[in-house]
Design an enzyme around this catalytic site. Structure first.
Site, PDB file in Angstrom:
ATOM      1  N   GLU A 199       2.963   5.650   5.157  1.00 36.71           N
ATOM      2  CA  GLU A 199       4.045   5.330   6.067  1.00 36.71           C
ATOM      3  C   GLU A 199       3.627   4.206   7.029  1.00 36.71           C
ATOM      4  O   GLU A 199       2.775   3.391   6.687  1.00 36.71           O
ATOM      5  CB  GLU A 199       4.470   6.594   6.830  1.00 36.71           C
ATOM      6  CG  GLU A 199       5.093   7.668   5.945  1.00 36.71           C
ATOM      7  CD  GLU A 199       6.468   7.283   5.414  1.00 36.71           C
ATOM      8  OE1 GLU A 199       7.101   6.378   5.982  1.00 36.71           O
ATOM      9  OE2 GLU A 199       6.912   7.904   4.417  1.00 36.71           O
ATOM     10  N   VAL A 200       4.188   4.202   8.215  1.00 38.43           N
ATOM     11  CA  VAL A 200       3.936   3.126   9.173  1.00 38.43           C
ATOM     12  C   VAL A 200       2.643   3.388   9.956  1.00 38.43           C
ATOM     13  O   VAL A 200       2.297   4.531  10.251  1.00 38.43           O
ATOM     14  CB  VAL A 200       5.113   2.981  10.166  1.00 38.43           C
ATOM     15  CG1 VAL A 200       5.335   4.263  10.968  1.00 38.43           C
ATOM     16  CG2 VAL A 200       4.889   1.801  11.111  1.00 38.43           C
ATOM     17  N   THR A 201       1.919   2.319  10.239  1.00 39.45           N
ATOM     18  CA  THR A 201       0.753   2.424  11.108  1.00 39.45           C
ATOM     19  C   THR A 201       0.676   1.183  11.983  1.00 39.45           C
ATOM     20  O   THR A 201       1.481   0.257  11.855  1.00 39.45           O
ATOM     21  CB  THR A 201      -0.551   2.621  10.312  1.00 39.45           C
ATOM     22  OG1 THR A 201      -1.582   3.049  11.204  1.00 39.45           O
ATOM     23  CG2 THR A 201      -0.981   1.342   9.611  1.00 39.45           C
ATOM     24  N   ARG A 257       0.834  -1.204   0.000  1.00 39.21           N
ATOM     25  CA  ARG A 257       0.000   0.000   0.000  1.00 39.21           C
ATOM     26  C   ARG A 257       0.867   1.252   0.000  1.00 39.21           C
ATOM     27  O   ARG A 257       2.077   1.206   0.230  1.00 39.21           O
ATOM     28  CB  ARG A 257      -0.907   0.014   1.235  1.00 39.21           C
ATOM     29  CG  ARG A 257      -0.152   0.119   2.544  1.00 39.21           C
ATOM     30  CD  ARG A 257      -1.037   0.549   3.700  1.00 39.21           C
ATOM     31  NE  ARG A 257      -0.352   0.449   4.978  1.00 39.21           N
ATOM     32  CZ  ARG A 257       0.539   1.312   5.443  1.00 39.21           C
ATOM     33  NH1 ARG A 257       0.885   2.360   4.708  1.00 39.21           N
ATOM     34  NH2 ARG A 257       1.092   1.142   6.631  1.00 39.21           N
ATOM     35  N   GLY A 258       0.236   2.402  -0.213  1.00 40.79           N
ATOM     36  CA  GLY A 258       0.919   3.664  -0.043  1.00 40.79           C
ATOM     37  C   GLY A 258       0.955   4.053   1.429  1.00 40.79           C
ATOM     38  O   GLY A 258       0.331   3.405   2.276  1.00 40.79           O
ATOM     39  N   GLY A 279      -4.798   3.791   3.543  1.00 38.48           N
ATOM     40  CA  GLY A 279      -3.683   3.438   2.672  1.00 38.48           C
ATOM     41  C   GLY A 279      -4.162   2.377   1.696  1.00 38.48           C
ATOM     42  O   GLY A 279      -4.760   1.387   2.107  1.00 38.48           O
ATOM     43  N   ALA A 336      -7.055   6.180   9.510  1.00 36.23           N
ATOM     44  CA  ALA A 336      -5.946   6.187   8.559  1.00 36.23           C
ATOM     45  C   ALA A 336      -6.369   5.438   7.295  1.00 36.23           C
ATOM     46  O   ALA A 336      -7.180   4.500   7.360  1.00 36.23           O
ATOM     47  CB  ALA A 336      -4.712   5.528   9.171  1.00 36.23           C
ATOM     48  N   GLY A 370      -7.001  -0.412   2.531  1.00 36.84           N
ATOM     49  CA  GLY A 370      -8.171   0.440   2.727  1.00 36.84           C
ATOM     50  C   GLY A 370      -8.038   1.373   3.907  1.00 36.84           C
ATOM     51  O   GLY A 370      -7.138   2.209   3.943  1.00 36.84           O
ATOM     52  N   CYS A 377       2.020   7.306  10.573  1.00 33.87           N
ATOM     53  CA  CYS A 377       1.872   7.910   9.251  1.00 33.87           C
ATOM     54  C   CYS A 377       2.964   8.945   8.968  1.00 33.87           C
ATOM     55  O   CYS A 377       2.820   9.768   8.055  1.00 33.87           O
ATOM     56  CB  CYS A 377       0.486   8.533   9.078  1.00 33.87           C
ATOM     57  SG  CYS A 377      -0.870   7.357   9.345  1.00 33.87           S
TER      58      CYS A 377
END
Length: 224
Positions: A87-89, A84-85, A153, A151, A164, A182
């Site tokens: 950053e980190v979550t 996915r697009g 992504g 969030a 999603g 993020c």
């Protein structure tokens, strides 16, 4: 964004699958399988997966490990870099995750439109509770009173979507302390339970399904 009322002849069927708490790897493989099936046969129905994950960290394709406050190689937690697009979550129980598997050719083949529609689903859910869900210029997601509660992504392959959104309903947020969520250091993560004590995830899951059907103008069909 104004939500239009769907007309019956425009409604596309979309299967609703509620999976409960599902290991990340299991849900990830399921999504990829569903996407490949629909690439092979675009006539297959769309699907909305609603679930929770055990504690897990995920990083988008180009996510920077500097946003982790731990070494991912020796981390005591499950960590996945995915397609996915973003950053980190962090995912954990009490957070509702939605994975729409949609063929955007039947909607609008436009990624920005799709992202705004996902945000709109969350915003409309929050309106049911008189919570002012907001977008932020230059970011993806939904905020309430300065707290990021949702969030988003995604990954799209031949206009078939996967990954999603995640909505913090009533999770233990301490897992977010090990990352810069993020990649945004100055915008805290929050949950709906901060504003609505004793809120249950099941209630929000029903609202998400209802508003998803309205925003995307689909007819949800339970398929568990």
């Amino acid at each position: 964004m104004t939500r239009s009322t769907p007309t019956p002849h425009r409604q596309r069927p979309c299967l609703l699958q509620v999976l409960g708490i599902t290991p990340y790897q299991v849900a990830w493989e399921r999504q990829r399988s569903l996407v490949e099936q629909r690439i092979q046969d675009p006539s297959l129905d769309d699907i909305l997966l609603l679930l929770e994950h055990p504690p897990v960290y995920t990083l988008g394709t180009g996510a920077d490990v500097k946003f982790l406050k731990f070494d991912p190689v020796t981390a005591p937690w499950e960590v996945h870099r995915i397609e996915r697009g973003g950053e980190v979550t962090y995912h954990c129980p009490g957070q509702l995750v939605g994975y729409p598997i949609l063929n955007l050719r039947y909607y609008q083949p436009d990624l920005h439109w799709y992202l705004r529609q996902l945000e709109e689903v969350i915003i409309q859910v929050l309106k049911n509770y008189q919570l002012p869900g907001k977008r932020r210029e230059g970011f993806t997601g939904v905020w309430v009173d300065g707290y990021k509660v949702a969030a988003i992504g995604i990954k799209v392959k031949r206009w078939i979507t996967m990954h999603g959104f995640s909505l913090n309903v009533c999770p233990d947020l301490t897992g977010f302390q090990a990352i810069i969520p993020c990649g945004i250091p100055d915008k805290p993560v929050g949950s709906l339970a901060q504003f609505i004590p004793h809120l249950q995830l099941e209630e929000i899951r029903q609202k998400i399904a209802e508003e998803f059907a309205q925003v995307f103008q689909v007819k949800l069909i339970e398929n568990n």
